[in-house]
Design a protein around this motif. Structure first.
Motif, mmCIF file in Angstrom:
data_model
loop_
_atom_site.group_PDB
_atom_site.id
_atom_site.type_symbol
_atom_site.label_atom_id
_atom_site.label_comp_id
_atom_site.label_asym_id
_atom_site.label_seq_id
_atom_site.Cartn_x
_atom_site.Cartn_y
_atom_site.Cartn_z
ATOM 1 N N ILE A 168 -6.910 7.592 3.872
ATOM 2 C CA ILE A 168 -8.265 7.074 4.116
ATOM 3 C C ILE A 168 -8.829 6.491 2.817
ATOM 4 O O ILE A 168 -9.292 5.350 2.760
ATOM 5 C CB ILE A 168 -9.187 8.196 4.652
ATOM 6 N N PHE A 169 -8.774 7.301 1.759
ATOM 7 C CA PHE A 169 -9.386 6.937 0.469
ATOM 8 C C PHE A 169 -8.800 5.632 -0.068
ATOM 9 O O PHE A 169 -9.523 4.742 -0.504
ATOM 10 C CB PHE A 169 -9.141 8.090 -0.518
ATOM 11 N N HIS A 170 -7.450 5.547 -0.072
ATOM 12 C CA HIS A 170 -6.807 4.340 -0.614
ATOM 13 C C HIS A 170 -6.450 3.324 0.482
ATOM 14 O O HIS A 170 -6.209 2.167 0.188
ATOM 15 C CB HIS A 170 -5.537 4.716 -1.378
ATOM 16 N N GLY A 171 -6.376 3.818 1.733
ATOM 17 C CA GLY A 171 -5.860 2.959 2.804
ATOM 18 C C GLY A 171 -6.903 2.135 3.527
ATOM 19 O O GLY A 171 -6.630 0.985 3.894
ATOM 20 N N LEU A 199 0.838 -1.201 0.000
ATOM 21 C CA LEU A 199 0.000 0.000 0.000
ATOM 22 C C LEU A 199 0.878 1.257 0.000
ATOM 23 O O LEU A 199 0.659 2.184 -0.774
ATOM 24 C CB LEU A 199 -0.912 -0.025 1.239
ATOM 25 N N HIS A 200 1.899 1.265 0.834
ATOM 26 C CA HIS A 200 2.746 2.459 0.864
ATOM 27 C C HIS A 200 3.476 2.649 -0.459
ATOM 28 O O HIS A 200 3.624 3.769 -0.940
ATOM 29 C CB HIS A 200 3.751 2.444 2.026
ATOM 30 N N ALA A 201 3.874 1.532 -1.096
ATOM 31 C CA ALA A 201 4.554 1.653 -2.396
ATOM 32 C C ALA A 201 3.631 2.365 -3.382
ATOM 33 O O ALA A 201 4.066 3.197 -4.178
ATOM 34 C CB ALA A 201 4.942 0.274 -2.901
ATOM 35 N N ARG A 202 2.341 2.078 -3.310
ATOM 36 C CA ARG A 202 1.366 2.713 -4.221
ATOM 37 C C ARG A 202 1.175 4.193 -3.918
ATOM 38 O O ARG A 202 0.923 5.000 -4.795
ATOM 39 C CB ARG A 202 0.009 2.019 -4.037
ATOM 40 N N LEU A 203 1.281 4.537 -2.623
ATOM 41 C CA LEU A 203 0.947 5.910 -2.204
ATOM 42 C C LEU A 203 2.182 6.791 -2.013
ATOM 43 O O LEU A 203 2.066 7.925 -1.571
ATOM 44 C CB LEU A 203 0.152 5.881 -0.882
ATOM 45 N N LYS A 204 3.361 6.241 -2.358
ATOM 46 C CA LYS A 204 4.596 6.944 -1.953
ATOM 47 C C LYS A 204 4.755 8.329 -2.576
ATOM 48 O O LYS A 204 5.455 9.170 -1.998
ATOM 49 C CB LYS A 204 5.827 6.070 -2.205
ATOM 50 N N ASN A 205 4.099 8.590 -3.715
ATOM 51 C CA ASN A 205 4.244 9.926 -4.321
ATOM 52 C C ASN A 205 3.476 11.003 -3.571
ATOM 53 O O ASN A 205 3.728 12.189 -3.747
ATOM 54 C CB ASN A 205 3.770 9.916 -5.784
ATOM 55 N N VAL A 206 2.508 10.605 -2.754
ATOM 56 C CA VAL A 206 1.737 11.626 -2.029
ATOM 57 C C VAL A 206 1.857 11.484 -0.504
ATOM 58 O O VAL A 206 1.383 12.362 0.220
ATOM 59 C CB VAL A 206 0.231 11.632 -2.445
ATOM 60 N N ILE A 207 2.439 10.386 -0.019
ATOM 61 C CA ILE A 207 2.602 10.226 1.439
ATOM 62 C C ILE A 207 4.074 9.956 1.752
ATOM 63 O O ILE A 207 4.636 8.952 1.293
ATOM 64 C CB ILE A 207 1.704 9.086 1.995
ATOM 65 N N PRO A 254 0.004 2.220 11.906
ATOM 66 C CA PRO A 254 -0.675 1.498 13.004
ATOM 67 C C PRO A 254 -2.198 1.675 12.963
ATOM 68 O O PRO A 254 -2.939 0.716 13.220
ATOM 69 C CB PRO A 254 -0.089 2.148 14.272
ATOM 70 N N ASP A 255 -2.667 2.893 12.622
ATOM 71 C CA ASP A 255 -4.124 3.114 12.553
ATOM 72 C C ASP A 255 -4.735 2.327 11.397
ATOM 73 O O ASP A 255 -5.829 1.763 11.519
ATOM 74 C CB ASP A 255 -4.443 4.607 12.385
ATOM 75 N N ILE A 256 -4.028 2.285 10.270
ATOM 76 C CA ILE A 256 -4.577 1.550 9.114
ATOM 77 C C ILE A 256 -4.723 0.067 9.473
ATOM 78 O O ILE A 256 -5.766 -0.553 9.225
ATOM 79 C CB ILE A 256 -3.681 1.743 7.860
ATOM 80 N N GLU A 257 -3.705 -0.473 10.102
ATOM 81 C CA GLU A 257 -3.747 -1.892 10.497
ATOM 82 C C GLU A 257 -4.901 -2.140 11.480
ATOM 83 O O GLU A 257 -5.673 -3.093 11.336
ATOM 84 C CB GLU A 257 -2.419 -2.263 11.147
ATOM 85 N N ALA A 258 -5.022 -1.254 12.465
ATOM 86 C CA ALA A 258 -6.074 -1.421 13.481
ATOM 87 C C ALA A 258 -7.462 -1.298 12.848
ATOM 88 O O ALA A 258 -8.383 -2.053 13.193
ATOM 89 C CB ALA A 258 -5.900 -0.366 14.578
#
Ligand code: 13P
Ligand code: SF4
Length: 319
Positions: free
Chosen positions: A49-52, A5-13, A23-27
């Motif tokens: 939120i949208f992608h996670g 997921l982070h690999a997908r979002l790395k350009n904006v996060i 930790p919040d995404i996992e929970a």
């Protein structure tokens, strides 16, 4: 799963931001399973939120439609209060949660049930179309609901020579420009979209040669006129996906650019700096807390829910 997921979002996060989100995404994923919950997210949610964590994303119309068919025990609305109310109207037997009660809307706050009664007294024979950005109590007193994705269609479906359209003055003016039906507006505004000006459009065109400029119909009419296309958030996305402009500005809430850019790394999105303070009340932390504590459940009194549902269902039939 989190690394992908982070690999997908790395350009904006950034990695630092990701470390605080993970930790919040996992929970939240674990809580969704435990509580049999589904997360609906509006296109203006931030990318984590949208992608996670979202299960279903879309504009106001899509979220209302999708909410009706959900069989989950809990529906959490990652959006604003009127969207959670609409989900509850569409699926009254489910528990619907809004993570923060302050996630309101300047349009919804601009009109009250008393205002609608006063309009009825002043224009007894004129049907009232309410934008979905209103409380259930306001919807209950109107004839039909609309969204920015179907406003013209809804107005024309009434077969009346004139209609009242509340509460967005700019959506009313932009709809009036597309139809022969006379539209009596209310004076509400969206505090995000009203800030865009024709000068902004001019400046974007000067600074980014060949840029496509796409506006939301809550923008002032002179901004819509100066743009290349206007439509609801879903229609804006569809336009970008069909036309694939090399460079594009979406004149709407800023997070939407990030969300679409993630799926279209080949296009350049010039992000506007307008963010909705109400939408931004919804965070990973507030979503996690809402699922842990089952807050805040939406409850609409039956006397309001029945007529409000009728106004929304009438719209869904038309569109
Ligand atoms: P849509 O997603 O329906 O276009 O609505 C935009 C908006 O401002 C919602 O608050
Ligand atoms: Fe309301 Fe505008 Fe925020 Fe949408 S962007 S929730 S219309 S204030």
């Amino acid at each position: 799963m989190l690394d992908q997921l982070h690999a997908r979002l790395k350009n904006v996060i950034t990695p630092e931001a990701w470390a605080s989100f993970a930790p919040d995404i996992e929970a939240i994923h674990a809580l969704k399973k435990e509580k049999k919950a589904v997360i609906l997210a509006h296109n203006y949610m931030t990318p984590e939120i949208f992608h996670g964590v979202a299960d279903i994303v879309g504009d106001s119309l899509a979220l209302a439609r999708q909410a009706a068919a959900l069989e989950a025990d809990v529906i959490l609305m990652a959006g604003v209060h009127f969207m959670a109310e609409t989900a509850k109207l569409m699926n009254p037997t489910r528990m619907v949660l809004i993570p923060d009660l302050e996630a309101g809307c300047s349009l919804a706050e601009s009109i009250t049930p008393e205002d609608i009664l006063a309009l009825r007294a002043r224009y007894p024979d004129v049907p009232i179309v309410t934008y979905v950005n209103t409380s259930a109590a306001v919807k209950a007193l109107c004839d039909i609901c609309c969204t920015s994705g179907n406003a013209k269609q809804v107005v024309e479906s009434l077969g009346a020579p004139r209609v009242i359209m509340v509460p967005d003055a700019f959506l009313a003016a932009n709809t009036a420009a597309q139809t022969d039906v006379e539209i009596i507006p209310w004076q509400g505004i969206c505090l995000v979209h009203e800030r865009f000006t024709p000068q902004d459009v001019h400046n974007y065109r000067q600074t980014h040669k060949g840029v496509a400029i796409i506006a939301h119909p809550e923008c002032p009419p002179d901004v819509v006129k100066a743009s290349d296309f206007a439509g609801s958030t879903v229609k804006m996305i569809e336009w970008v996906e069909t036309h694939k402009p090399e460079k594009v500005v979406l004149l709407t809430e800023g997070s939407m650019s990030d969300n679409i850019a993630i799926d279209h790394p080949d296009l350049t999105f010039i992000q506007p700096c307008q963010f909705c303070p109400y939408m931004k009340k919804i965070t990973l932390a507030s979503i996690r807390r809402a699922l842990e504590t089952m807050t805040h459940p939406i409850d609409i009194p039956a006397a309001i829910a029945a007529p409000a549902r009728k106004a929304v269902e009438r719209m869904i039939k038309v569109s």
